[in-house]
Design a protein around this motif. Sequence first.
Motif, PDB file in Angstrom:
ATOM      1  N   ILE A 149      -5.818  13.337  -1.774  1.00  0.00           N
ATOM      2  CA  ILE A 149      -5.168  12.371  -0.928  1.00  0.00           C
ATOM      3  C   ILE A 149      -5.593  10.771  -1.664  1.00  0.00           C
ATOM      4  N   GLY A 150      -5.366  10.181  -1.357  1.00  0.00           N
ATOM      5  CA  GLY A 150      -5.632   8.891  -1.980  1.00  0.00           C
ATOM      6  C   GLY A 150      -4.486   7.830  -1.309  1.00  0.00           C
ATOM      7  N   LEU A 151      -5.064   6.068  -1.413  1.00  0.00           N
ATOM      8  CA  LEU A 151      -4.592   4.982  -1.429  1.00  0.00           C
ATOM      9  C   LEU A 151      -4.404   4.573  -2.350  1.00  0.00           C
ATOM     10  N   THR A 152      -3.018   3.368  -2.691  1.00  0.00           N
ATOM     11  CA  THR A 152      -2.819   3.056  -3.617  1.00  0.00           C
ATOM     12  C   THR A 152      -2.384   1.353  -3.544  1.00  0.00           C
ATOM     13  N   TRP A 153      -2.895   0.371  -4.337  1.00  0.00           N
ATOM     14  CA  TRP A 153      -2.212  -0.331  -3.505  1.00  0.00           C
ATOM     15  C   TRP A 153      -1.933  -1.060  -5.064  1.00  0.00           C
ATOM     16  N   GLU A 154      -0.606  -2.766  -4.938  1.00  0.00           N
ATOM     17  CA  GLU A 154       0.374  -2.605  -5.958  1.00  0.00           C
ATOM     18  C   GLU A 154       0.408  -3.684  -5.693  1.00  0.00           C
ATOM     19  N   LYS A 155       0.457  -4.503  -6.834  1.00  0.00           N
ATOM     20  CA  LYS A 155       0.567  -6.293  -6.619  1.00  0.00           C
ATOM     21  C   LYS A 155       1.009  -6.653  -8.080  1.00  0.00           C
ATOM     22  N   PHE A 194       1.001  -1.628   0.046  1.00  0.00           N
ATOM     23  CA  PHE A 194       0.469   0.142   0.059  1.00  0.00           C
ATOM     24  C   PHE A 194       0.776   1.247  -0.007  1.00  0.00           C
ATOM     25  N   SER A 195       0.292   2.326  -0.464  1.00  0.00           N
ATOM     26  CA  SER A 195       1.297   3.931  -0.247  1.00  0.00           C
ATOM     27  C   SER A 195      -0.025   4.837  -0.304  1.00  0.00           C
ATOM     28  N   LEU A 196       0.086   5.509   0.648  1.00  0.00           N
ATOM     29  CA  LEU A 196      -1.073   6.608   1.923  1.00  0.00           C
ATOM     30  C   LEU A 196      -0.240   7.787   0.809  1.00  0.00           C
ATOM     31  N   TYR A 197      -0.709   8.828  -0.174  1.00  0.00           N
ATOM     32  CA  TYR A 197      -0.378   9.364  -1.136  1.00  0.00           C
ATOM     33  C   TYR A 197      -0.853  10.849  -0.531  1.00  0.00           C
ATOM     34  N   GLY A 198      -0.701  11.814  -0.474  1.00  0.00           N
ATOM     35  CA  GLY A 198      -1.253  13.314  -0.645  1.00  0.00           C
ATOM     36  C   GLY A 198      -0.302  13.931  -1.894  1.00  0.00           C
ATOM     37  N   GLN A 199      -1.084  15.210  -2.392  1.00  0.00           N
ATOM     38  CA  GLN A 199      -0.812  15.741  -4.070  1.00  0.00           C
ATOM     39  C   GLN A 199      -1.173  17.447  -4.035  1.00  0.00           C
ATOM     40  N   PRO A 247     -14.774  12.004  -5.073  1.00  0.00           N
ATOM     41  CA  PRO A 247     -14.215  10.679  -5.385  1.00  0.00           C
ATOM     42  C   PRO A 247     -13.841  10.026  -6.494  1.00  0.00           C
ATOM     43  N   PHE A 248     -12.778   9.563  -6.505  1.00  0.00           N
ATOM     44  CA  PHE A 248     -12.482   8.136  -7.636  1.00  0.00           C
ATOM     45  C   PHE A 248     -11.596   7.344  -7.584  1.00  0.00           C
ATOM     46  N   GLY A 291     -10.045   7.422  -3.290  1.00  0.00           N
ATOM     47  CA  GLY A 291      -9.087   8.474  -2.873  1.00  0.00           C
ATOM     48  C   GLY A 291     -10.101   9.978  -3.030  1.00  0.00           C
ATOM     49  N   ALA A 292     -10.292  10.715  -3.576  1.00  0.00           N
ATOM     50  CA  ALA A 292     -10.300  12.269  -3.255  1.00  0.00           C
ATOM     51  C   ALA A 292      -9.565  13.347  -4.039  1.00  0.00           C
ATOM     52  N   ARG A 293     -10.921  13.919  -4.444  1.00  0.00           N
ATOM     53  CA  ARG A 293      -9.642  15.429  -5.442  1.00  0.00           C
ATOM     54  C   ARG A 293     -10.339  16.632  -4.679  1.00  0.00           C
ATOM     55  N   HIS A 294      -9.906  17.658  -4.545  1.00  0.00           N
ATOM     56  CA  HIS A 294     -10.696  19.158  -4.043  1.00  0.00           C
ATOM     57  C   HIS A 294      -9.635  20.775  -4.700  1.00  0.00           C
TER      58      HIS A 294
END
Length: 187
Positions: A83-89, A62-67, A136-137, A101-104
């Motif tokens: 702000i979002g959360l990514t899962w990579e496998k 997992f990766s928690l991020y802000g942009q 949200p996306f 996540g969601a974009r303001h």
Amino acid sequence: HVTLETTNLYIHPVDTGPVEISAMGAMRVSTIEMSSDDRLKDFDRNIAFEVGGRASFRFSDFSLYGQYLTDVTDAHGGEEITIGLTWEKQMGQMRLSLNGGARHRSAELATYLYGVTANDSASGFNVHTLEADWYPFAEVRASYPISGRWGLVLTGAGERLPEKALISPIVEKRTTLKAGAGITYTF
């Protein structure tokens, strides 16, 4: 190191493994410019160039991020915080990524994307500006190596517009869906 995506450029001066801090530049093209709807042919949206930063924290898959991005070309004069959360496998040879996540978006950016400006009203639409709000996306991306440095990428994304955006005369659906496929080459 540097990462180049379709419309984004990231410069990663800090990458400690779990923590990554990046400067970024991005191009934003309004979907109005790519619309085949004849009612929107007189709308004029300039391509925006945005700059900002991104910070992420990776733990396991997992990766928690802000942009943060802000327009530097006065195409819309707005800004966006994500702000979002990514899962990579890695699954055999395929790499799967799920992102949500969601974009303001500021009122200026929301109007650029989904509103009707005074210039646009000449096309027969009433002026309609939007307020700042959350969008949200969810995104999915699968990549698969084809041969050597070549690969195949499949993507899908969805975004939910705020209810207030539905009042805009140019918005037909509350949920926007996109899909794509591409060939990649790794340098």
